[in-house]
Design a protein around this motif. Sequence first.
Motif, PDB file in Angstrom:
ATOM      1  N   ALA A  10     -17.468 -53.960  23.962  1.00 25.70           N
ATOM      2  CA  ALA A  10     -17.620 -52.939  25.003  1.00 25.70           C
ATOM      3  C   ALA A  10     -17.301 -53.564  26.352  1.00 25.70           C
ATOM      4  O   ALA A  10     -18.032 -54.442  26.821  1.00 25.70           O
ATOM      5  N   GLY A  11     -16.186 -53.126  26.950  1.00 26.89           N
ATOM      6  CA  GLY A  11     -15.734 -53.712  28.204  1.00 26.89           C
ATOM      7  C   GLY A  11     -14.531 -54.593  27.970  1.00 26.89           C
ATOM      8  O   GLY A  11     -14.651 -55.646  27.337  1.00 26.89           O
ATOM      9  N   LEU A  12     -13.367 -54.150  28.440  1.00 26.68           N
ATOM     10  CA  LEU A  12     -12.124 -54.908  28.221  1.00 26.68           C
ATOM     11  C   LEU A  12     -11.491 -55.294  29.548  1.00 26.68           C
ATOM     12  O   LEU A  12     -10.291 -55.144  29.762  1.00 26.68           O
ATOM     13  N   GLY A  13     -12.332 -55.771  30.448  1.00 29.31           N
ATOM     14  CA  GLY A  13     -11.834 -56.318  31.700  1.00 29.31           C
ATOM     15  C   GLY A  13     -11.297 -57.723  31.479  1.00 29.31           C
ATOM     16  O   GLY A  13     -10.860 -58.076  30.382  1.00 29.31           O
ATOM     17  N   THR A  14     -11.369 -58.553  32.500  1.00 31.07           N
ATOM     18  CA  THR A  14     -10.816 -59.915  32.405  1.00 31.07           C
ATOM     19  C   THR A  14     -11.444 -60.690  31.249  1.00 31.07           C
ATOM     20  O   THR A  14     -10.735 -61.303  30.437  1.00 31.07           O
ATOM     21  N   ILE A  40     -12.131 -57.824  14.933  1.00 29.30           N
ATOM     22  CA  ILE A  40     -12.467 -56.821  15.942  1.00 29.30           C
ATOM     23  C   ILE A  40     -12.245 -55.451  15.319  1.00 29.30           C
ATOM     24  O   ILE A  40     -11.118 -55.052  15.044  1.00 29.30           O
ATOM     25  N   THR A  41     -13.315 -54.736  15.083  1.00 32.44           N
ATOM     26  CA  THR A  41     -13.210 -53.440  14.399  1.00 32.44           C
ATOM     27  C   THR A  41     -13.491 -52.258  15.315  1.00 32.44           C
ATOM     28  O   THR A  41     -13.286 -51.110  14.922  1.00 32.44           O
ATOM     29  N   GLY A  42     -13.967 -52.523  16.531  1.00 33.43           N
ATOM     30  CA  GLY A  42     -14.228 -51.437  17.468  1.00 33.43           C
ATOM     31  C   GLY A  42     -14.164 -51.932  18.893  1.00 33.43           C
ATOM     32  O   GLY A  42     -14.511 -53.086  19.176  1.00 33.43           O
ATOM     33  N   VAL A  43     -13.695 -51.064  19.802  1.00 31.66           N
ATOM     34  CA  VAL A  43     -13.627 -51.404  21.221  1.00 31.66           C
ATOM     35  C   VAL A  43     -13.987 -50.171  22.046  1.00 31.66           C
ATOM     36  O   VAL A  43     -13.831 -49.029  21.592  1.00 31.66           O
ATOM     37  N   SER A  44     -14.436 -50.423  23.262  1.00 35.01           N
ATOM     38  CA  SER A  44     -14.742 -49.341  24.190  1.00 35.01           C
ATOM     39  C   SER A  44     -14.445 -49.810  25.603  1.00 35.01           C
ATOM     40  O   SER A  44     -14.840 -50.910  25.998  1.00 35.01           O
ATOM     41  N   ALA A  45     -13.709 -48.981  26.332  1.00 35.52           N
ATOM     42  CA  ALA A  45     -13.385 -49.284  27.732  1.00 35.52           C
ATOM     43  C   ALA A  45     -12.967 -47.988  28.415  1.00 35.52           C
ATOM     44  O   ALA A  45     -12.744 -46.972  27.763  1.00 35.52           O
ATOM     45  N   ARG A  46     -12.851 -48.020  29.729  1.00 35.95           N
ATOM     46  CA  ARG A  46     -12.527 -46.804  30.469  1.00 35.95           C
ATOM     47  C   ARG A  46     -11.082 -46.358  30.239  1.00 35.95           C
ATOM     48  O   ARG A  46     -10.799 -45.165  30.168  1.00 35.95           O
ATOM     49  N   ASP A  47     -10.153 -47.318  30.160  1.00 36.50           N
ATOM     50  CA  ASP A  47      -8.726 -46.991  30.131  1.00 36.50           C
ATOM     51  C   ASP A  47      -8.116 -47.416  28.798  1.00 36.50           C
ATOM     52  O   ASP A  47      -7.991 -48.600  28.504  1.00 36.50           O
ATOM     53  N   ARG A  48      -7.719 -46.456  28.003  1.00 36.76           N
ATOM     54  CA  ARG A  48      -7.116 -46.762  26.702  1.00 36.76           C
ATOM     55  C   ARG A  48      -5.722 -47.348  26.840  1.00 36.76           C
ATOM     56  O   ARG A  48      -5.280 -48.108  25.973  1.00 36.76           O
ATOM     57  N   ASP A  49      -4.985 -46.958  27.890  1.00 35.49           N
ATOM     58  CA  ASP A  49      -3.558 -47.257  27.968  1.00 35.49           C
ATOM     59  C   ASP A  49      -3.224 -48.560  28.683  1.00 35.49           C
ATOM     60  O   ASP A  49      -2.068 -48.981  28.707  1.00 35.49           O
ATOM     61  N   GLU A  60     -10.990 -49.441  16.016  1.00 39.00           N
ATOM     62  CA  GLU A  60     -11.274 -48.054  16.368  1.00 39.00           C
ATOM     63  C   GLU A  60     -11.712 -47.980  17.832  1.00 39.00           C
ATOM     64  O   GLU A  60     -12.488 -48.821  18.309  1.00 39.00           O
ATOM     65  N   TRP A  61     -11.207 -46.967  18.530  1.00 39.48           N
ATOM     66  CA  TRP A  61     -11.541 -46.799  19.945  1.00 39.48           C
ATOM     67  C   TRP A  61     -12.726 -45.857  20.091  1.00 39.48           C
ATOM     68  O   TRP A  61     -12.756 -44.786  19.491  1.00 39.48           O
ATOM     69  N   PHE A  62     -13.689 -46.269  20.924  1.00 35.12           N
ATOM     70  CA  PHE A  62     -14.856 -45.451  21.208  1.00 35.12           C
ATOM     71  C   PHE A  62     -14.904 -45.167  22.711  1.00 35.12           C
ATOM     72  O   PHE A  62     -14.839 -46.095  23.523  1.00 35.12           O
ATOM     73  N   ASP A  63     -14.998 -43.910  23.073  1.00 31.90           N
ATOM     74  CA  ASP A  63     -15.106 -43.569  24.486  1.00 31.90           C
ATOM     75  C   ASP A  63     -16.470 -43.955  25.046  1.00 31.90           C
ATOM     76  O   ASP A  63     -16.608 -44.207  26.248  1.00 31.90           O
ATOM     77  N   SER A  64     -17.472 -44.013  24.194  1.00 29.16           N
ATOM     78  CA  SER A  64     -18.830 -44.323  24.622  1.00 29.16           C
ATOM     79  C   SER A  64     -19.280 -45.676  24.073  1.00 29.16           C
ATOM     80  O   SER A  64     -19.225 -45.902  22.855  1.00 29.16           O
ATOM     81  N   PRO A  65     -19.744 -46.590  24.936  1.00 26.89           N
ATOM     82  CA  PRO A  65     -20.298 -47.858  24.439  1.00 26.89           C
ATOM     83  C   PRO A  65     -21.480 -47.639  23.492  1.00 26.89           C
ATOM     84  O   PRO A  65     -21.660 -48.410  22.544  1.00 26.89           O
ATOM     85  N   VAL A  66     -22.263 -46.604  23.729  1.00 23.42           N
ATOM     86  CA  VAL A  66     -23.409 -46.330  22.866  1.00 23.42           C
ATOM     87  C   VAL A  66     -22.941 -45.932  21.472  1.00 23.42           C
ATOM     88  O   VAL A  66     -23.512 -46.373  20.455  1.00 23.42           O
ATOM     89  N   ALA A  67     -21.878 -45.114  21.410  1.00 24.80           N
ATOM     90  CA  ALA A  67     -21.331 -44.740  20.104  1.00 24.80           C
ATOM     91  C   ALA A  67     -20.815 -45.969  19.363  1.00 24.80           C
ATOM     92  O   ALA A  67     -20.997 -46.098  18.148  1.00 24.80           O
ATOM     93  N   LEU A  68     -20.174 -46.867  20.086  1.00 20.43           N
ATOM     94  CA  LEU A  68     -19.718 -48.123  19.473  1.00 20.43           C
ATOM     95  C   LEU A  68     -20.910 -48.924  18.963  1.00 20.43           C
ATOM     96  O   LEU A  68     -20.889 -49.453  17.839  1.00 20.43           O
TER      97      LEU A  68
END
Length: 438
Positions: A10-14, A40-49, A60-68
């Motif tokens: 959860a969080g794909l910044g630097t 790595i089976t799941g990720v969550s961040a604000r910007d998918r692109d 798998e992409w999760f829009d919500s860190p809680v869902a992840l």
Amino acid sequence: MSEPLRVGIAGLGTVGAAVARILTNKSNSLLHRCGRPIAITGVSARDRDRDRGVDLSGAEWFDSPVALAKSDKIDVFVELIGGENGAALDGIRAALESGRHVVTANKALLARHGVEMALAAEERGLILNYEAAVAGGVPVIKTMRESLAANDVGRVYGILNGTANYILTRMEQDEISFEECLADAQRLGYAEADPTFDIEGFDTAHKLSILTSLAFGTQVAIDEIYVEGISNISLSDIHAARELGYRIKLLGVAQRTATGIEQRVHPTMVPLGSVIAQVDSVTNAVAIEADTVGSLLLSGPGAGGDATASAVIGDIADIAKSRPGHQEAPVFGRPAEELEPYQRAEISTHAGGYFIRMTVHDRIGVFASLAGHMAENGISLASIVQHGSPNGEENAMKNVVLVTHETTESHIRAALDAVLADGHLVSKPQVIRIEPAG
């Protein structure tokens, strides 16, 4: 082959992007070292692109860190969002409630909610690792939590913020003002647009609160730390310190005293010949003084994507190597339910040497007044340095620098209040504590 350890980030910044990239690029090496794959089976961040320099199409992409955090497709929730509340806290709580191990680099969250998180993890037999929360790539958490089990720690201190250390280093080396150094640090990306958290000592305080709990087995007590920053440090202080054989560092210091635990963050004079005085630029260092091992100094990069990612991946690897259903070391070195309530030692009782720089009116009676008030408060002076009036003018101002032998904070403040009442001071005096350092 063993089942892979399934990781959700959860969080794909630097830092998060660096963790994903290193896990992908070093998958074979980690397999051999951990005895099982890490996927790595799941990720969550604000910007998918956004291009993060790593292929995450298999996760798998999760829009919500809680869902992840709640997903049954992960075994470990890696929180790299930041912030002491909000999505980071909600995600960690959800992960622990769902039976997921947690790795975080979030010192602010641990400083505020660390005991709660530790209790939740330990009740469920889960692992909560946080090596990257203090001193980046320097393995101080594992050292204190596991390697020093046979030791009683008396003092832990260190340079815990690279931005502040960079500024103080540049001020001394390049003879430039605090304001110029700060602007340069912001340009280089070492300091945020709003640098308050770093330069006023709050970042250091968060990290120190974690080290204090590990060192002394107390509950984390972020609100009990005495904090001063470096924004009032001038070139005059830098020059005077060097002339007297010291260097100024922003230190976080925790030590056990007869009246409780001291936690303090402030600019500090350390002897030029000490090892910690040589720690420059954005480097971090943590010194530990213990009864069995003696003194240790751990030093290295305290920030940056790869350095912090190295610590995060080390935590993930420890989970990969752990036995299923078997909790490793307690989160803070001893079971969270056994952590003692924090008992604060008042800063007024702090004993040590002090550096005092005063701008005084250059007139008869000033030095007699200074010496008299110091003596009245039982303060012994180790040295006194004065710089004459500019251009030889009469009734001008001069700088006076005092270095005291060991005394208490309350005695220093009482003496300076008396000097101020006499009307000799042109401006507020600068007081910097002197810390013994190896």
